[in-house]
Every structure is written in structure tokens, then in C-alpha cells.
Design a protein around this motif. Structure first.
Motif, PDB file in Angstrom:
ATOM      1  N   UNK A  32     -22.982  40.359  43.935  1.00 49.88           N
ATOM      2  CA  UNK A  32     -23.323  38.946  43.838  1.00 49.88           C
ATOM      3  C   UNK A  32     -22.754  38.074  44.932  1.00 49.88           C
ATOM      4  N   UNK A  33     -21.882  38.619  45.773  1.00 43.07           N
ATOM      5  CA  UNK A  33     -21.301  37.856  46.877  1.00 43.07           C
ATOM      6  C   UNK A  33     -22.106  38.138  48.139  1.00 43.07           C
ATOM      7  N   UNK A  34     -22.843  37.147  48.607  1.00 42.69           N
ATOM      8  CA  UNK A  34     -23.716  37.345  49.763  1.00 42.69           C
ATOM      9  C   UNK A  34     -22.932  37.486  51.054  1.00 42.69           C
ATOM     10  N   UNK A  35     -21.880  36.690  51.195  1.00 45.23           N
ATOM     11  CA  UNK A  35     -21.059  36.739  52.414  1.00 45.23           C
ATOM     12  C   UNK A  35     -19.597  36.911  52.000  1.00 45.23           C
ATOM     13  N   UNK A  36     -19.093  38.142  51.985  1.00 42.38           N
ATOM     14  CA  UNK A  36     -17.700  38.373  51.617  1.00 42.38           C
ATOM     15  C   UNK A  36     -16.763  37.516  52.469  1.00 42.38           C
ATOM     16  N   UNK A  37     -15.693  37.037  51.867  1.00 44.34           N
ATOM     17  CA  UNK A  37     -14.804  36.117  52.575  1.00 44.34           C
ATOM     18  C   UNK A  37     -13.343  36.523  52.429  1.00 44.34           C
ATOM     19  N   UNK A  38     -12.577  36.160  53.440  1.00 51.57           N
ATOM     20  CA  UNK A  38     -11.126  36.346  53.444  1.00 51.57           C
ATOM     21  C   UNK A  38     -10.512  34.957  53.390  1.00 51.57           C
ATOM     22  N   UNK A  39      -9.682  34.700  52.399  1.00 49.99           N
ATOM     23  CA  UNK A  39      -9.070  33.395  52.227  1.00 49.99           C
ATOM     24  C   UNK A  39      -7.568  33.488  52.465  1.00 49.99           C
ATOM     25  N   UNK A  40      -7.064  32.576  53.276  1.00 46.63           N
ATOM     26  CA  UNK A  40      -5.628  32.468  53.511  1.00 46.63           C
ATOM     27  C   UNK A  40      -5.228  31.047  53.138  1.00 46.63           C
ATOM     28  N   UNK A  41      -4.439  30.940  52.073  1.00 46.53           N
ATOM     29  CA  UNK A  41      -4.093  29.629  51.523  1.00 46.53           C
ATOM     30  C   UNK A  41      -2.631  29.300  51.772  1.00 46.53           C
ATOM     31  N   UNK A  42      -2.372  28.036  52.085  1.00 47.38           N
ATOM     32  CA  UNK A  42      -1.007  27.542  52.260  1.00 47.38           C
ATOM     33  C   UNK A  42      -0.782  26.346  51.351  1.00 47.38           C
ATOM     34  N   UNK A  43       0.347  26.357  50.662  1.00 48.49           N
ATOM     35  CA  UNK A  43       0.772  25.225  49.844  1.00 48.49           C
ATOM     36  C   UNK A  43       1.943  24.558  50.535  1.00 48.49           C
ATOM     37  N   UNK A  98     -15.430  34.146  57.164  1.00 50.50           N
ATOM     38  CA  UNK A  98     -16.651  34.803  56.685  1.00 50.50           C
ATOM     39  C   UNK A  98     -17.478  35.283  57.863  1.00 50.50           C
ATOM     40  N   UNK A  99     -18.210  36.382  57.698  1.00 51.73           N
ATOM     41  CA  UNK A  99     -18.068  37.357  56.609  1.00 51.73           C
ATOM     42  C   UNK A  99     -16.945  38.328  56.949  1.00 51.73           C
ATOM     43  N   UNK A 100     -16.273  38.864  55.940  1.00 46.81           N
ATOM     44  CA  UNK A 100     -15.198  39.811  56.186  1.00 46.81           C
ATOM     45  C   UNK A 100     -15.712  41.226  55.965  1.00 46.81           C
ATOM     46  N   UNK A 101     -15.379  42.108  56.884  1.00 47.48           N
ATOM     47  CA  UNK A 101     -15.686  43.527  56.778  1.00 47.48           C
ATOM     48  C   UNK A 101     -14.469  44.212  56.162  1.00 47.48           C
ATOM     49  N   UNK A 102     -14.647  44.894  55.053  1.00 54.03           N
ATOM     50  CA  UNK A 102     -13.520  45.524  54.365  1.00 54.03           C
ATOM     51  C   UNK A 102     -12.768  46.501  55.256  1.00 54.03           C
ATOM     52  N   UNK A 103     -13.464  47.040  56.267  1.00 61.65           N
ATOM     53  CA  UNK A 103     -12.812  47.975  57.192  1.00 61.65           C
ATOM     54  C   UNK A 103     -12.018  47.257  58.270  1.00 61.65           C
ATOM     55  N   UNK A 104     -12.178  45.931  58.361  1.00 65.47           N
ATOM     56  CA  UNK A 104     -11.495  45.163  59.404  1.00 65.47           C
ATOM     57  C   UNK A 104     -10.758  43.962  58.795  1.00 65.47           C
ATOM     58  N   UNK A 105     -10.154  44.194  57.672  1.00 63.39           N
ATOM     59  CA  UNK A 105      -9.503  43.109  56.959  1.00 63.39           C
ATOM     60  C   UNK A 105      -8.313  42.545  57.724  1.00 63.39           C
ATOM     61  N   UNK A 106      -7.592  43.402  58.442  1.00 60.97           N
ATOM     62  CA  UNK A 106      -6.448  42.903  59.219  1.00 60.97           C
ATOM     63  C   UNK A 106      -6.902  42.002  60.358  1.00 60.97           C
ATOM     64  N   UNK A 107      -8.072  42.294  60.920  1.00 61.72           N
ATOM     65  CA  UNK A 107      -8.613  41.396  61.947  1.00 61.72           C
ATOM     66  C   UNK A 107      -8.913  40.031  61.344  1.00 61.72           C
ATOM     67  N   UNK A 108      -9.497  40.030  60.149  1.00 64.82           N
ATOM     68  CA  UNK A 108      -9.781  38.766  59.468  1.00 64.82           C
ATOM     69  C   UNK A 108      -8.486  37.999  59.223  1.00 64.82           C
ATOM     70  N   UNK A 111      -7.204  36.345  62.521  1.00 66.47           N
ATOM     71  CA  UNK A 111      -7.967  35.171  62.928  1.00 66.47           C
ATOM     72  C   UNK A 111      -7.689  33.988  61.999  1.00 66.47           C
ATOM     73  N   UNK A 112      -7.637  34.260  60.696  1.00 65.18           N
ATOM     74  CA  UNK A 112      -7.343  33.184  59.751  1.00 65.18           C
ATOM     75  C   UNK A 112      -5.895  32.705  59.892  1.00 65.18           C
ATOM     76  N   UNK A 113      -4.977  33.635  60.149  1.00 68.87           N
ATOM     77  CA  UNK A 113      -3.572  33.269  60.299  1.00 68.87           C
ATOM     78  C   UNK A 113      -3.367  32.362  61.511  1.00 68.87           C
ATOM     79  N   UNK A 114      -4.019  32.694  62.612  1.00 68.33           N
ATOM     80  CA  UNK A 114      -3.873  31.857  63.802  1.00 68.33           C
ATOM     81  C   UNK A 114      -4.325  30.430  63.507  1.00 68.33           C
ATOM     82  N   UNK A 115      -5.491  30.298  62.884  1.00 64.31           N
ATOM     83  CA  UNK A 115      -5.984  28.957  62.578  1.00 64.31           C
ATOM     84  C   UNK A 115      -5.064  28.243  61.598  1.00 64.31           C
ATOM     85  N   UNK A 207     -16.161  34.952  61.385  1.00 62.88           N
ATOM     86  CA  UNK A 207     -15.436  36.136  61.845  1.00 62.88           C
ATOM     87  C   UNK A 207     -16.276  37.042  62.737  1.00 62.88           C
ATOM     88  N   UNK A 208     -17.562  36.759  62.874  1.00 59.23           N
ATOM     89  CA  UNK A 208     -18.428  37.620  63.676  1.00 59.23           C
ATOM     90  C   UNK A 208     -18.254  37.332  65.153  1.00 59.23           C
TER      91      UNK A 208
END
Length: 208
Positions: A32-43, A98-108, A111-115, A207-208
Motif C-alpha cells: 500500500x505504500x507507493x513511494x517508500x520513505x526514510x524519515x529522520x526526525x529531530x526533537x 523518498x523513494x528509499x531502496x531497502x538495499x540502500x538504506x544507509x545512503x538514504x 542524505x537525510x542526515x546531512x540535510x 533520493x533518486x
């Protein structure tokens, strides 16, 4: 000055003036998820706020639980947790890759960490706590931090270290925030995200 910077400054004005951030990740994929996503949250908040936040969160623990973990909670409990978080003096930033590739999760994550680090630096955060992973994965995170410093996008005196969610309830908050954002994006139980309202800023990167 942005509203978020002004809000964070007001949070720290009566104390030490040191702004902290706690960071956690979440991956949203599957049926049901069309575009898998990697979320990095900061509080983010001032250090003086943390004791009352920790107390409020510990008060939500079930008798047998050692921590709050969003994915283990029922919809009703998630609403209860989001209500408690919304009542605190906290701000949150969520970078959504988005979109995140499960085989390249560390790359995601890189990229998210830098931002995210750039965003935190812009908000004046001085101490950043990442949820600890394995020793080798922590080393990758520190390499990412060093790379951002090398680009002069993160001040050299910004402190970055790791913490364990079993020891630090503040890490329960970005876990919940990422979970609430991801759930609403999937069209499931949107109420927790709605309760958090404007305290959460969502930033989407490709992420593409």
C-alpha cells in the motif's frame, strides 16, 4: 528571524541558552505504500525543559514497559502519546527521503542526515544526540558529521554524540514524531500527526 528560531530562542532564554536535539529514524514501506520513505526526525528544546518532558513520558509507560516505542503502541495509545508531546515546549523537524531502496538504506540516512544537520545548525542547536546503533554504524554517522563540518555547514563546536532509548526518554519523542508523520502519509491513524500541528516541520528530499 524565522518563527521557529524565535521560538527556540524563547525556550532557552531563561536558562543556559543551550539548545539540544534528539534524533531517531523510521522507514515506511510495504503493501500500500507507493513511494517508500526514510524519515529522520529531530526533537529540539532547551536543556531546562527536559526533566519535565522525561517525567511526562515516563508517566505513560505501561507496567511492563521500559520505554515508549511507537510501533508497539495501539492507535489509542499513540493518540495519548502525541497529546502528551504536543503539551510540551518542543519543536520537531522531520526530513523525509523518498523513494528509499531497502538495499540502500544507509545512503538514504546519509542524505537525510546531512540535510537535518544543516537545518539544526540553522536553528542554533548546539548539542545533538543520535540514537545509538552498532559501533560500525555509529562510525558511519560520525563520518557523515565530519563531512558536513568539512563543508562548513555545521559549526565546529556543535556537540554530537549517541544515546540509548532505554536510558534517555527524550529519544522516545522523535521516534513518536516520525511514526506519527509516517502514519499520516500512509493514510493510517492521522490523528497523532494532527495533534502535533505546527510544532513539526516536514522537509521532503528526493533520493533518486
Amino acid at each position: 528571524m524565522s518563527d521557529r528560531v524565535a521560538t527556540l530562542r524563547s525556550m532557552s532564554a531563561t536558562g543556559s541558552g543551550v539548545l539540544h536535539a534528539w534524533v531517531d529514524e523510521s522507514v515506511h514501506s510495504g503493501p500500500g505504500v507507493q513511494r517508500p520513505s526514510y524519515l529522520l526526525a529531530a526533537t529540539m528544546t532547551a536543556s531546562e525543559t527536559c526533566p519535565s518532558v522525561r517525567e511526562a513520558l515516563r508517566g505513560l509507560l505501561l507496567p511492563s514497559a521500559r520505554r515508549l516505542h511507537w510501533r508497539d503502541e495501539s492507535d489509542r495509545r499513540q493518540i495519548e502519546i502525541a497529546t502528551a508531546i504536543a503539551a510540551q515546549d518542543l519543536l520537531h523537524t522531520v526530513v523525509i527521503g523518498i523513494p528509499v531502496d531497502s538495499r540502500r538504506q544507509e545512503r538514504a540516512r546519509r542524505l537525510c542526515m546531512e540535510r537535518l544537520l544543516i537545518e539544526l545548525a540553522g536553528l542554533g542547536v548546539q548539542r545533538i544526540w543520535l540514537e545509538t546503533r552498532t559501533e560500525s554504524l555509529n562510525a558511519k554517522d560520525l563520518a557523515m558529521v565530519a563531512a558536513v563540518r568539512g563543508k562548513r555547514l555545521l559549526p565546529g563546536d556543535t556537540f554530537v554524540d549517541f544515546a540509548r532509548p532505554l536510558d534517555e526518554p527524550m529519544l522516545w519523542v522523535p521516534d513518536a514524531v516520525a511514526g506519527a508523520v509516517g502514519a499520516k502519509r500512509k493514510g493510517r491513524n492521522p490523528t497523532p500527526r494532527d495533534l502535533l500541528g505546527a510544532s513539526v516541520e516536514e522537509i521532503t528530499i528526493e533520493l533518486t
